[in-house]
Design an enzyme around this catalytic site. Structure first.
Site, PDB file in Angstrom:
ATOM      1  N   GLU A 241       1.045  -1.374   0.113  1.00  0.00           N
ATOM      2  CA  GLU A 241      -0.295  -0.345   0.812  1.00  0.00           C
ATOM      3  C   GLU A 241       1.264   1.253  -0.314  1.00  0.00           C
ATOM      4  O   GLU A 241       1.452   1.356   0.476  1.00  0.00           O
ATOM      5  CB  GLU A 241      -0.891   0.108   1.321  1.00  0.00           C
ATOM      6  CG  GLU A 241      -2.098   0.569   1.211  1.00  0.00           C
ATOM      7  CD  GLU A 241      -2.872   0.253   1.858  1.00  0.00           C
ATOM      8  OE1 GLU A 241      -4.303  -1.087   2.457  1.00  0.00           O
ATOM      9  OE2 GLU A 241      -3.040   1.109   2.840  1.00  0.00           O
TER      10      GLU A 241
ATOM     11  N   ASP B 108      -5.404  10.563   9.371  1.00  0.00           N
ATOM     12  CA  ASP B 108      -3.839   9.766   9.872  1.00  0.00           C
ATOM     13  C   ASP B 108      -3.360  10.864  11.305  1.00  0.00           C
ATOM     14  O   ASP B 108      -3.658  12.013  11.497  1.00  0.00           O
ATOM     15  CB  ASP B 108      -3.135  10.425   8.559  1.00  0.00           C
ATOM     16  CG  ASP B 108      -3.471   9.471   7.400  1.00  0.00           C
ATOM     17  OD1 ASP B 108      -3.288   7.814   7.853  1.00  0.00           O
ATOM     18  OD2 ASP B 108      -3.030   9.725   6.476  1.00  0.00           O
TER      19      ASP B 108
ATOM     20  N   TYR C  82     -11.149  -2.984   3.565  1.00  0.00           N
ATOM     21  CA  TYR C  82     -10.086  -2.644   4.705  1.00  0.00           C
ATOM     22  C   TYR C  82     -11.107  -2.451   5.553  1.00  0.00           C
ATOM     23  O   TYR C  82     -12.510  -1.563   5.589  1.00  0.00           O
ATOM     24  CB  TYR C  82      -9.242  -1.542   3.558  1.00  0.00           C
ATOM     25  CG  TYR C  82      -8.416  -1.037   4.434  1.00  0.00           C
ATOM     26  CD1 TYR C  82      -8.785  -1.581   5.837  1.00  0.00           C
ATOM     27  CD2 TYR C  82      -7.380  -0.589   4.116  1.00  0.00           C
ATOM     28  CE1 TYR C  82      -7.817  -0.528   7.193  1.00  0.00           C
ATOM     29  CE2 TYR C  82      -5.999  -0.260   4.727  1.00  0.00           C
ATOM     30  CZ  TYR C  82      -6.427  -0.265   6.098  1.00  0.00           C
ATOM     31  OH  TYR C  82      -5.418   0.243   6.764  1.00  0.00           O
TER      32      TYR C  82
END
Lengths: 402, 277
Positions: B49, B60, B175
């Protein structure tokens, strides 16, 4: 222009034409669905609206006046200038109209913790104020650069019991505060309500904040009709994210004779690249949950913005403004820092009203616009906030030590 | 069969979980990325990734925020990242590569231009964290025509009805974001995870990858028992901070972490290991 059903926007998924929408990470989608449901349920609910109206009257001090600035009008020798006095609201700006509404929704949802981002600190103060009143825990994210520029508002928020977190990432301004607030929300989504301060972010925020701010335009329309017997010719408001502007404009959108002008922060001048004017000099992209005009580089990275006013120092703008620009219903212009400062002084000396630096951008534009209009025409400026918070900035810029 | 399908089919055959390291392209400097990708494969990565640096990485935590800032010192953009993928493909034609990032760089490049360049580069999947299926219909069509799998996230907060919606749009693998929070957060509850994955399998036949909060080999091994893939980001990327300016040193340190996780994960799936946690 074809007849547009203004009430039909945004659509069910939050789109204003190609703009708006809901571009967030999956973790937040459920919370946004929940918020949309509660907002749609209560915004038409008479009991909720009565509670909101009561708070706006008894706590905020609404309705505030539409003031005929006769001396300024006479000096400029053109259109009659009216000021919608949002600066007279409790906490000194329009921001509280929205925080009152969202805090009531937070209560309905049973959330115990409030978070918000802030630039100039006005939204942070307005949020900390309603949190104090409702006894909710409150955390405000503010770029470190802005905590320096607006230290008085930081202290004010702390007095109100809020925790103020200085954000050190990125450009350390409003956009980074928003990033950090989003990170908090995604982590604490179960018990936390995020009060976004402007008409941006993922759906339903742009529509919801607009609906809470539209009280400005509803009052102004009624007051102008009562005072003059007709509608105003032109509305002028400053645009950062654009909540005070949309609040004034929205109730007039169907009035085809009424022109509307949004004034962005031109900073050192749009041609220098050091500005905060995405509608005048940016292009469409996706940031902070919505598609809208952005300031970005050729790789799609968001670029640093500049404005003397912390509240306009933001690289994006509410998606409804992006759409209103594209369809030509509203004109968007920019004025520079220097012009805004001139507007600040002019209003202060002529009318005895010290405006916020954000608001001073709208005034600066009217200094040029009013003389081009006839004395039987009228302009409403949204006087979105008072200038007390900006005294240090103005003094520093002019070499004065307080 | 796409490279991603092929890879998961092989792993299923071997009763192994995929190990998917995440690295930010261009961190700590642009020349480091392709050798790093090869080093990760060498150390046992099954799929890579590759993060596209973005100025405002809202999903993030601090580790990947700093990685973006380091990469952006060199102005690493989406076109540069696709060039890295093309370079990697010259000597590795089997390891799938998925880009992970935010929508705006793709939007700015243009969806047609992106799909065309990405296909030519040999990219296998695209995961944009701020693009839920609701907003992605046009993009998904274009990607599929170009043989690129749109990868979507499912979170602990995703409702049953949304899970179906997301699963229908997803290709390649799903995911699963293991916790509420940003990347690099702490404390993953493996038993709750196991129950949640069982629930997801009723909605999709796609492989289930798990990411966010996998900090060490022990956690990776626990997750490997219940998931089809383990995604590890911050635990690797934080090493780049220690090796700023030293791409080789970062690659060696990252490879060591991947190797350790690989052997712990394989041991956890071996016949002698306990079946559940």
């Amino acid at each position: 222009m074809n007849k547009i059903d203004w009430a039909a926007f945004p659509d069910a998924r939050g789109h204003f034409g190609p703009y708006g929408g809901r571009f967030v990470s999956e973790t937040l989608m459920g919370a946004l669905d929940e918020l949309q449901q509660v907002y749609e349920r209560y915004i038409g609910d008479p009991e909720f609206m009565a509670e909101l109206d009561h708070d706006l009257k008894q706590f905020v001090g609404r309705p505030n006046p539409l003031y005929h600035a006769e001396r300024l009008s006479r000096e400029l020798g053109g259109a009659q200038i009216y000021l919608k006095r949002e600066d007279l609201n409790h906490t000194g700006a329009h921001k509280v109209n929205n925080t009152i509404g969202q805090a009531l929704l937070a209560k309905k949802l049973g959330k115990k913790r409030i978070i918000a981002e802030t630039g100039a600190g006005q939204h942070g103060v307005a949020t900390a104020t309603v949190a104090a009143r409702l006894g909710l825990e409150c955390v405000i994210y503010m770029g470190e650069e802005d905590t320096r520029r607006q230290s008085q508002n930081v202290y004010r928020m702390r007095l109100l019991g809020a925790e103020v977190v200085g954000v050190k990432s990125g450009t350390r301004t409003l956009k980074d505060a928003l990033n950090e607030a989003m990170r908090d929300w995604v982590t604490n989504v179960d018990d936390t309500f995020y009060i976004i301060g402007t008409v941006a972010g993922p759906h339903p925020y742009p529509a919801m904040v607009r609906d809470f701010q539209a009280v400005i335009g509803r009052e102004a329309r009624e007051q102008h009709l009562a005072m003059t017997g007709k509608l105003p010719d032109t509305l002028v408001a400053c645009v950062g994210g654009g909540s005070n502007a949309i609040g004034l404009f929205h109730p007039f959108l169907g009035d085809e004779s009424v022109a509307m002008i949004g004034v962005e922060a031109g900073g050192d001048g749009v041609e220098t690249g050091r500005h905060s004017a995405p509608l005048c000099a940016g292009q469409p992209g996706v940031l902070h949950g919505n598609r809208t005009y952005l300031m970005e580089d050729e790789n799609g990275q968001i670029i640093g913005t500049h404005s003397v006013s912390a509240g306009l120092d933001y690289p994006g703008v509410g998606p409804e403004h992006a759409w209103l620009k594209d369809i030509g219903r509203v004109d968007y212009v920019s004025v520079t820092d220097d012009q805004a400062l001139a507007g600040f002084h002019r209003l202060t000396r002529t009318e005895g009203i010290i405006p916020a630096l954000e608001t001073s951008h709208a005034i600066a534009h009217v200094l040029d616009l009013a003389p081009e209009m006839r004395p039987d025409q009228s302009i409403i400026i949204n006087l979105s906030g008072r200038g007390d918070k900006d005294l240090n900035t103005v003094a520093e810029r002019e070499g004065i030590t307080l | 069969m796409s490279r991603i399908e092929q890879r998961f089919a092989e792993l299923r055959e071997q009763n192994r979980a995929a190990l998917i390291p995440y690295v930010t392209a261009g961190d700590p400097e642009p020349g480091a990325t392709v050798p790093l990708m090869h080093a990760l494969v060498e150390a046992g990565a099954d799929l890579i990734e590759l993060g596209v640096p973005f100025s405002d990485p809202m999903a993030d935590g601090p580790v990947i925020q700093k990685a973006c800032e380091r990469a952006l010192r060199f102005g690493t953009g989406l076109r540069d990242v696709l060039a890295m993928v093309a370079e990697f493909r010259k000597s590795d034609t089997t390891t799938p590569v998925v880009l992970m990032g935010y929508l705006n760089p793709v939007e700015r490049m243009g969806y047609d231009a992106f799909a065309e360049t990405a296909q030519a580069a040999g990219l296998d999947g695209l995961l944009t964290v701020d693009l839920p299926p609701e907003e992605s219909e046009d993009v998904v069509g274009l990607l599929e025509q170009s043989g690129i799998d749109p990868i979507f996230l499912i979170a602990p907060t995703t409702s049953e009805t949304r899970i179906d919606h997301v699963a229908r749009a997803a290709r390649g693998f799903v995911y699963y974001v293991s916790l509420k929070g940003v990347t690099g957060s702490q404390s993953l509850d493996v038993s709750a995870l196991s129950a949640r994955l069982d629930g997801l399998r009723r909605h999709t036949g796609l492989p289930l990858g798990v990411g966010f909060g996998i900090r060490d080999a022990e956690t990776a091994a626990q997750v490997a028992r219940v998931a089809d893939a383990v995604v590890v980001g911050s635990a690797i990327v934080r090493l780049a901070e220690e090796h700023d300016g030293d791409g080789d040193g970062f690659a060696r340190a990252a490879a060591a972490v991947v190797r350790e996780m690989r052997s712990a994960m394989d041991a956890a799936r071996s016949p002698g290991a306990p079946a559940t946690v």
